[in-house]
Design a protein around this motif. Structure first.
Motif, PDB file in Angstrom:
ATOM      1  N   LEU A  40      -5.674 -13.610  -1.639  1.00 15.87           N
ATOM      2  CA  LEU A  40      -4.270 -14.007  -1.713  1.00 15.87           C
ATOM      3  C   LEU A  40      -3.373 -13.032  -0.951  1.00 15.87           C
ATOM      4  O   LEU A  40      -2.480 -13.445  -0.218  1.00 15.87           O
ATOM      5  CB  LEU A  40      -3.817 -14.087  -3.172  1.00 15.87           C
ATOM      6  CG  LEU A  40      -4.459 -15.166  -4.042  1.00 15.87           C
ATOM      7  CD1 LEU A  40      -3.975 -15.043  -5.483  1.00 15.87           C
ATOM      8  CD2 LEU A  40      -4.130 -16.556  -3.499  1.00 15.87           C
ATOM      9  N   ALA A  41      -3.595 -11.747  -1.167  1.00 13.11           N
ATOM     10  CA  ALA A  41      -2.771 -10.715  -0.514  1.00 13.11           C
ATOM     11  C   ALA A  41      -3.677  -9.539  -0.182  1.00 13.11           C
ATOM     12  O   ALA A  41      -3.645  -8.498  -0.842  1.00 13.11           O
ATOM     13  CB  ALA A  41      -1.630 -10.293  -1.425  1.00 13.11           C
ATOM     14  N   PRO A  42      -4.502  -9.669   0.835  1.00 12.27           N
ATOM     15  CA  PRO A  42      -5.627  -8.752   1.041  1.00 12.27           C
ATOM     16  C   PRO A  42      -5.273  -7.300   1.335  1.00 12.27           C
ATOM     17  O   PRO A  42      -6.113  -6.425   1.136  1.00 12.27           O
ATOM     18  CB  PRO A  42      -6.382  -9.378   2.223  1.00 12.27           C
ATOM     19  CG  PRO A  42      -5.387 -10.255   2.903  1.00 12.27           C
ATOM     20  CD  PRO A  42      -4.482 -10.755   1.828  1.00 12.27           C
ATOM     21  N   THR A  43      -4.055  -6.989   1.794  1.00 12.72           N
ATOM     22  CA  THR A  43      -3.758  -5.587   2.099  1.00 12.72           C
ATOM     23  C   THR A  43      -3.082  -4.860   0.940  1.00 12.72           C
ATOM     24  O   THR A  43      -2.861  -3.643   1.031  1.00 12.72           O
ATOM     25  CB  THR A  43      -2.875  -5.441   3.356  1.00 12.72           C
ATOM     26  OG1 THR A  43      -1.506  -5.727   3.043  1.00 12.72           O
ATOM     27  CG2 THR A  43      -3.359  -6.334   4.478  1.00 12.72           C
ATOM     28  N   VAL A  44      -2.740  -5.570  -0.134  1.00 12.74           N
ATOM     29  CA  VAL A  44      -2.102  -4.903  -1.268  1.00 12.74           C
ATOM     30  C   VAL A  44      -2.810  -5.157  -2.590  1.00 12.74           C
ATOM     31  O   VAL A  44      -2.558  -4.462  -3.580  1.00 12.74           O
ATOM     32  CB  VAL A  44      -0.617  -5.327  -1.417  1.00 12.74           C
ATOM     33  CG1 VAL A  44       0.204  -4.816  -0.244  1.00 12.74           C
ATOM     34  CG2 VAL A  44      -0.475  -6.840  -1.551  1.00 12.74           C
ATOM     35  N   ARG A  78       9.750  -0.624  -1.345  1.00 13.63           N
ATOM     36  CA  ARG A  78       9.836  -1.838  -2.162  1.00 13.63           C
ATOM     37  C   ARG A  78      10.038  -3.070  -1.296  1.00 13.63           C
ATOM     38  O   ARG A  78       9.374  -4.105  -1.473  1.00 13.63           O
ATOM     39  CB  ARG A  78      10.988  -1.718  -3.168  1.00 13.63           C
ATOM     40  CG  ARG A  78      11.125  -2.931  -4.089  1.00 13.63           C
ATOM     41  CD  ARG A  78      12.391  -2.878  -4.920  1.00 13.63           C
ATOM     42  NE  ARG A  78      13.582  -3.113  -4.122  1.00 13.63           N
ATOM     43  CZ  ARG A  78      14.040  -4.316  -3.771  1.00 13.63           C
ATOM     44  NH1 ARG A  78      13.376  -5.412  -4.126  1.00 13.63           N
ATOM     45  NH2 ARG A  78      15.140  -4.432  -3.062  1.00 13.63           N
ATOM     46  N   LEU A  79      10.958  -2.976  -0.347  1.00 14.05           N
ATOM     47  CA  LEU A  79      11.226  -4.104   0.538  1.00 14.05           C
ATOM     48  C   LEU A  79      10.020  -4.415   1.420  1.00 14.05           C
ATOM     49  O   LEU A  79       9.682  -5.583   1.641  1.00 14.05           O
ATOM     50  CB  LEU A  79      12.447  -3.800   1.413  1.00 14.05           C
ATOM     51  CG  LEU A  79      13.787  -3.692   0.687  1.00 14.05           C
ATOM     52  CD1 LEU A  79      14.869  -3.199   1.648  1.00 14.05           C
ATOM     53  CD2 LEU A  79      14.181  -5.019   0.063  1.00 14.05           C
ATOM     54  N   ALA A  80       9.376  -3.371   1.921  1.00 16.58           N
ATOM     55  CA  ALA A  80       8.215  -3.572   2.797  1.00 16.58           C
ATOM     56  C   ALA A  80       7.055  -4.199   2.024  1.00 16.58           C
ATOM     57  O   ALA A  80       6.321  -5.039   2.555  1.00 16.58           O
ATOM     58  CB  ALA A  80       7.791  -2.248   3.424  1.00 16.58           C
ATOM     59  N   HIS A  81       6.877  -3.785   0.775  1.00 13.26           N
ATOM     60  CA  HIS A  81       5.841  -4.420  -0.045  1.00 13.26           C
ATOM     61  C   HIS A  81       6.177  -5.880  -0.293  1.00 13.26           C
ATOM     62  O   HIS A  81       5.312  -6.757  -0.196  1.00 13.26           O
ATOM     63  CB  HIS A  81       5.686  -3.699  -1.386  1.00 13.26           C
ATOM     64  CG  HIS A  81       4.805  -4.441  -2.350  1.00 13.26           C
ATOM     65  ND1 HIS A  81       5.294  -5.381  -3.236  1.00 13.26           N
ATOM     66  CD2 HIS A  81       3.455  -4.412  -2.538  1.00 13.26           C
ATOM     67  CE1 HIS A  81       4.291  -5.897  -3.925  1.00 13.26           C
ATOM     68  NE2 HIS A  81       3.167  -5.321  -3.537  1.00 13.26           N
ATOM     69  N   LEU A  82       7.435  -6.158  -0.628  1.00  5.01           N
ATOM     70  CA  LEU A  82       7.857  -7.537  -0.875  1.00  5.01           C
ATOM     71  C   LEU A  82       7.602  -8.407   0.343  1.00  5.01           C
ATOM     72  O   LEU A  82       7.099  -9.534   0.230  1.00  5.01           O
ATOM     73  CB  LEU A  82       9.342  -7.558  -1.247  1.00  5.01           C
ATOM     74  CG  LEU A  82       9.963  -8.931  -1.547  1.00  5.01           C
ATOM     75  CD1 LEU A  82       9.270  -9.605  -2.723  1.00  5.01           C
ATOM     76  CD2 LEU A  82      11.455  -8.777  -1.817  1.00  5.01           C
ATOM     77  N   LEU A  83       7.931  -7.876   1.520  1.00  4.85           N
ATOM     78  CA  LEU A  83       7.691  -8.621   2.765  1.00  4.85           C
ATOM     79  C   LEU A  83       6.199  -8.834   2.979  1.00  4.85           C
ATOM     80  O   LEU A  83       5.755  -9.921   3.360  1.00  4.85           O
ATOM     81  CB  LEU A  83       8.319  -7.865   3.939  1.00  4.85           C
ATOM     82  CG  LEU A  83       8.331  -8.477   5.335  1.00  4.85           C
ATOM     83  CD1 LEU A  83       7.000  -8.403   6.046  1.00  4.85           C
ATOM     84  CD2 LEU A  83       8.836  -9.926   5.307  1.00  4.85           C
ATOM     85  N   THR A  84       5.414  -7.795   2.701  1.00  6.18           N
ATOM     86  CA  THR A  84       3.971  -7.861   2.937  1.00  6.18           C
ATOM     87  C   THR A  84       3.293  -8.857   2.003  1.00  6.18           C
ATOM     88  O   THR A  84       2.576  -9.764   2.448  1.00  6.18           O
ATOM     89  CB  THR A  84       3.334  -6.467   2.767  1.00  6.18           C
ATOM     90  OG1 THR A  84       3.942  -5.555   3.691  1.00  6.18           O
ATOM     91  CG2 THR A  84       1.839  -6.518   3.043  1.00  6.18           C
TER      92      THR A  84
END
Length: 578
Positions: free
Chosen positions: A306-310, A407-413
């Motif tokens: 679903l979200a492989p880098t996080v 936080r924003l970069a994680h949300l985008l990622t």
């Protein structure tokens, strides 16, 4: 970046604020998003993500937060007296702080003394699984189980005990698995009504295979927030899990059923996945232990990307011992997952060293921690800090630069990655629930350059955290969430809800860990005025899960007999406990 003292009266990480929407209003909102592109674009801008476009970064992008080998120098790599036998060799040190929660040692003792057999336990458990789904409202924790398969596994385990050839402390212990991870004989629907419908997994994911090898009985699949896009567990497409401490409140998400199953006593251990707090948030809301492992520590083979880098998988458990036990069995290199090659050998070094913490430096970012919404969380945090000091821990004030940008970069990622996954099923887009549709539609307006900038920031953010761990602290202590479990509004159950404020408050202290690939654990720390659980989070450097498991045991001893079983549980300890 300003020091923490200069920031005490301002937000370190900003809260997302928007009107709460549910029911028919949410359907109208989703219609506007899908048929009026300008409306979706405005919603994307309101997230604040576009602020990343103003950053001037020179770093090379880091697309997967795996540390360089130098990051884990100093971590003991031996398994000498450090594996599963550590529990037997330290039996005298295992004072029971479970406060009535069943743990693997309870099952183990019952089986070895012939007080009960795995078959007897599983026959009773099947009845309790049925009961949990038939109650009003249903618990919706373990929502898929195969009676014949459970009986088959339990019979095999019973035979092993009868022949004095058990496979160790997990043999005969029931474990359930989030519906994001493949289990042989089950569909993997990732919380949807249509993905992989009719497709039965022919093999187990690597982490499940490792549990099975030690005799664990895999009893079924747990409910989750649809495709992981939420922190409550609200899922009109399948079902919404309830919090055993108060069934009118959410269990948390996205590993909602896994947390509810442990807290309610159906299983001592479950498997969850965590891309933005999806293990730690429900663990905090349900008063259990949840471990988000380092990126690359657990194999991802057999897990839906679903979200492989996080996102990573991890154990959730009623007790610290069981968390450590499950971790040790599931961790390690896998020849079918190259990302696991970077890790040192897993260790449980120091697990029972809980009386002297003079070797630990624990970082506290006071200004950030003050952003909690529930005063009871602050009281619990301060109490733990004082207790840790009494045990000799060195408490150090720290600053973590660029938390808001991270936080924003994680949300985008995570938003981009899950939305990209969802688009693979565009022919069934109409089958997603309203909350999922709104998020997917919104991230259509993310640019490729936004994603690249986010990964550039990840490089710098990881470097700053590396310096923090190498030069100042062993651990960072924060609240797990800024709130306790949110209330379920009946109007939200049919179509879902859009509640950015709750989302923001639940994820405030969480996402920097996923973004940087660090390991973290949520531990129970008490209850608020409504008797809802409070969780605290400890974060360690990459691949230092051993220190997290040690501090989890310390935390268990600090809480002691103040821990309480929920009012809505399926405890059957009278059958196996002395």
């Amino acid at each position: 970046m300003s020091s923490s003292s200069e920031n005490e009266n301002s937000e370190i990480t900003k809260r997302m604020v928007a009107p709460y929407i549910n029911g028919f209003s949410l359907r109208v909102y989703v219609f506007l998003l899908n048929y009026f592109p300008g409306f979706a674009s405005l919603s994307f801008w309101n997230t604040g993500i576009t602020a990343l476009r103003k950053l001037n970064l020179d770093e090379v992008p880091t697309t997967l937060p795996l540390p360089l080998p130098k990051e884990y120098f100093g971590i003991e790599e031996t398994k000498k007296v450090d594996g599963l036998e550590i529990f037997e060799e330290n039996e005298s040190a295992q004072q029971n702080y479970s406060s009535g929660f069943l743990c693997t040692s309870d099952f183990r003792k019952a089986y070895l003394t012939k007080k009960a057999t795995p078959l007897q336990i599983c026959e009773i458990l099947i009845g309790k699984l049925d009961e949990s789904l038939k109650r009003n409202p249903p618990l919706n924790a373990i929502i898929k189980f195969e009676r014949e398969d459970i009986i088959k596994q339990a019979t095999e385990s019973t035979t092993r005990y009868a022949n004095n050839c058990s496979l160790g402390p997990l043999d005969g212990v029931p474990i359930a698995v989030k519906d994001e991870v493949d289990v042989k004989g089950y569909e993997t629907n990732v919380g949807t009504s249509f993905i992989n419908r009719g497709v039965i997994a022919e093999t187990d994911a690597t982490v499940i295979d490792r549990l099975r090898e030690k005799g664990a009985i895999i009893v079924g699949k747990t409910a989750m927030h649809e495709i992981g896009l939420g922190i409550t567990g609200n899922n009109p497409s399948v079902c919404t899990s309830r919090n055993p401490y108060n069934v009118d409140h959410y269990a948390g998400g996205s590993s909602s059923g896994s947390a509810s199953a442990v807290a309610s006593g159906l299983c001592p251990i479950t498997v969850g996945c965590d891309g933005g707090g999806s293990i730690r948030i429900p663990s905090a809301f349900c008063g259990i232990y949840g471990l988000k492992t380092s990126c690359g520590r657990f194999s991802s083979k057999g897990e839906i990307p679903l979200a492989p880098t996080v996102a990573v998988s991890g154990p959730m458990a009623a007790t610290a011992n069981d968390l450590a036990l499950a971790y040790y069995v599931m961790a390690g290199k896998d020849e079918d997952d190259a990302n696991t090659y970077y890790q040192p050998k897993p260790t449980l070094s120091g697990l029972f060293n809980t009386k002297d913490l003079s070797d630990l430096k624990i970082g506290i970012y006071t200004a950030w921690n003050k952003q909690v919404c529930n005063p009871a969380i602050t009281l619990a945090l301060n109490d733990f800090i004082e207790k840790l000091k009494l045990l000799g821990a060195n408490i150090i004030e720290i600053d973590i630069p660029e938390l808001e940008e991270a936080r924003l970069a994680h949300l985008l990622t995570i938003g981009s990655e899950i939305s990209t996954f969802a688009k693979q099923h565009k022919e069934n887009f109409h089958k997603f629930n309203c909350e999922s549709k709104s998020t997917i539609s919104m991230f259509n307006f993310a640019k490729a350059s936004d994603y690249v900038i986010s990964q550039q920031l990840r490089t710098r953010f990881m470097r700053n955290l590396s310096n923090l761990f190498n030069k100042q602290v062993n651990l960072i202590l924060t609240p797990s969430t800024a709130i306790t479990a949110p209330k379920i509004y009946p109007n939200s159950l049919k179509y879902g809800e859009a509640d950015l404020e709750t989302l923001s408050n639940a994820m405030m202290f969480i996402t920097f860990v996923n973004f940087s690939g660090l390991p973290a654990v949520s531990v129970p720390a008490g209850y608020d005025d409504n008797q809802l659980p409070i969780g605290l989070q400890f974060v360690a450097k990459w691949f230092d899960e051993a220190t997290l498991l040690r501090i989890a045991k310390v935390s268990e001893e600090i809480l002691g007999d103040k821990r309480k079983r929920p009012s809505n549980d399926y405890w059957f300890g009278d059958l196996i406990q002395e």
